[in-house]
Design a protein around this motif. Structure first.
Motif, PDB file in Angstrom:
ATOM      1  N   ALA A  15       0.831  -1.205   0.000  1.00  0.00           N
ATOM      2  CA  ALA A  15       0.000   0.000   0.000  1.00  0.00           C
ATOM      3  C   ALA A  15       0.864   1.254   0.000  1.00  0.00           C
ATOM      4  O   ALA A  15       0.635   2.178  -0.780  1.00  0.00           O
ATOM      5  CB  ALA A  15      -0.920  -0.010   1.216  1.00  0.00           C
ATOM      6  N   LEU A  16       1.868   1.281   0.848  1.00  0.00           N
ATOM      7  CA  LEU A  16       2.746   2.443   0.946  1.00  0.00           C
ATOM      8  C   LEU A  16       3.494   2.679  -0.362  1.00  0.00           C
ATOM      9  O   LEU A  16       3.501   3.792  -0.901  1.00  0.00           O
ATOM     10  CB  LEU A  16       3.736   2.259   2.095  1.00  0.00           C
ATOM     11  CG  LEU A  16       4.768   3.374   2.240  1.00  0.00           C
ATOM     12  CD1 LEU A  16       4.081   4.667   2.674  1.00  0.00           C
ATOM     13  CD2 LEU A  16       5.839   2.980   3.224  1.00  0.00           C
ATOM     14  N   THR A  18       2.945   1.526  -3.524  1.00  0.00           N
ATOM     15  CA  THR A  18       2.143   1.841  -4.710  1.00  0.00           C
ATOM     16  C   THR A  18       1.455   3.196  -4.581  1.00  0.00           C
ATOM     17  O   THR A  18       1.172   3.843  -5.581  1.00  0.00           O
ATOM     18  CB  THR A  18       1.099   0.736  -4.995  1.00  0.00           C
ATOM     19  OG1 THR A  18       0.255   0.570  -3.856  1.00  0.00           O
ATOM     20  CG2 THR A  18       1.769  -0.576  -5.353  1.00  0.00           C
ATOM     21  N   THR A  19       1.214   3.624  -3.361  1.00  0.00           N
ATOM     22  CA  THR A  19       0.593   4.928  -3.154  1.00  0.00           C
ATOM     23  C   THR A  19       1.592   6.056  -3.366  1.00  0.00           C
ATOM     24  O   THR A  19       1.307   7.009  -4.092  1.00  0.00           O
ATOM     25  CB  THR A  19      -0.025   5.010  -1.744  1.00  0.00           C
ATOM     26  OG1 THR A  19      -1.025   4.003  -1.638  1.00  0.00           O
ATOM     27  CG2 THR A  19      -0.644   6.359  -1.491  1.00  0.00           C
ATOM     28  N   PRO A  64      -5.472  -2.511   4.677  1.00  0.00           N
ATOM     29  CA  PRO A  64      -4.413  -2.134   3.729  1.00  0.00           C
ATOM     30  C   PRO A  64      -4.962  -1.782   2.342  1.00  0.00           C
ATOM     31  O   PRO A  64      -4.524  -0.809   1.719  1.00  0.00           O
ATOM     32  CB  PRO A  64      -3.514  -3.380   3.667  1.00  0.00           C
ATOM     33  CG  PRO A  64      -3.758  -4.091   4.949  1.00  0.00           C
ATOM     34  CD  PRO A  64      -5.199  -3.823   5.285  1.00  0.00           C
ATOM     35  N   ALA A  68      -4.629   2.152   1.008  1.00  0.00           N
ATOM     36  CA  ALA A  68      -3.828   2.359  -0.206  1.00  0.00           C
ATOM     37  C   ALA A  68      -4.662   2.932  -1.332  1.00  0.00           C
ATOM     38  O   ALA A  68      -4.255   3.895  -1.997  1.00  0.00           O
ATOM     39  CB  ALA A  68      -3.195   1.046  -0.652  1.00  0.00           C
ATOM     40  N   ASN A  69      -5.814   2.370  -1.552  1.00  0.00           N
ATOM     41  CA  ASN A  69      -6.597   2.774  -2.711  1.00  0.00           C
ATOM     42  C   ASN A  69      -7.335   4.090  -2.506  1.00  0.00           C
ATOM     43  O   ASN A  69      -7.518   4.845  -3.459  1.00  0.00           O
ATOM     44  CB  ASN A  69      -7.529   1.640  -3.126  1.00  0.00           C
ATOM     45  CG  ASN A  69      -6.733   0.528  -3.760  1.00  0.00           C
ATOM     46  OD1 ASN A  69      -6.214   0.669  -4.855  1.00  0.00           O
ATOM     47  ND2 ASN A  69      -6.588  -0.577  -3.046  1.00  0.00           N
ATOM     48  N   THR A  72      -4.454   6.653  -2.945  1.00  0.00           N
ATOM     49  CA  THR A  72      -4.077   6.665  -4.358  1.00  0.00           C
ATOM     50  C   THR A  72      -5.171   7.305  -5.200  1.00  0.00           C
ATOM     51  O   THR A  72      -4.885   8.046  -6.145  1.00  0.00           O
ATOM     52  CB  THR A  72      -3.771   5.235  -4.853  1.00  0.00           C
ATOM     53  OG1 THR A  72      -2.774   4.659  -4.003  1.00  0.00           O
ATOM     54  CG2 THR A  72      -3.256   5.236  -6.272  1.00  0.00           C
TER      55      THR A  72
END
Length: 92
Positions: A15-16, A18-19, A64, A68-69, A72
């Motif tokens: 998550a971290l 890709t964000t 998570p 993350a999403n 993002t």
């Protein structure tokens, strides 16, 4: 989720990473006042996919995936807004 386990740590790491991957694009778009190099179709498709991930994360109760999403989504929605506003300014 009653406690954090090592699988969750992988989820939070993913998550971290890709964000924060979108922060350089957001910064560049903001600084240059241009988003010509960002595809509008890609942004729309990606944001739609993020909405699907958020719904999925809600349904399976995955923190998570949700964190993350959602973050993002915010970053990409900001890029979309900047792209549309800069395109308007450049077309005038």
């Amino acid at each position: 989720m009653s406690h954090l386990n090592y699988i969750d740590l992988f989820g939070f790491s993913a998550a971290l990473l890709t964000t924060i991957a979108f922060l350089p694009q957001l910064y560049k778009t903001w600084e240059t006042k241009s988003a010509d190099d960002v595809s509008l179709v890609m942004l729309i498709l990606f944001i739609t996919g993020l909405i699907c991930w958020i719904i999925y994360g809600l349904k399976i109760h995955s923190i998570p995936i949700l964190v993350a999403n959602i973050v993002t989504f915010i970053f990409n929605f900001m890029i979309l807004i900047l792209k549309l506003s800069y395109n308007k300014k450049n077309n005038k």
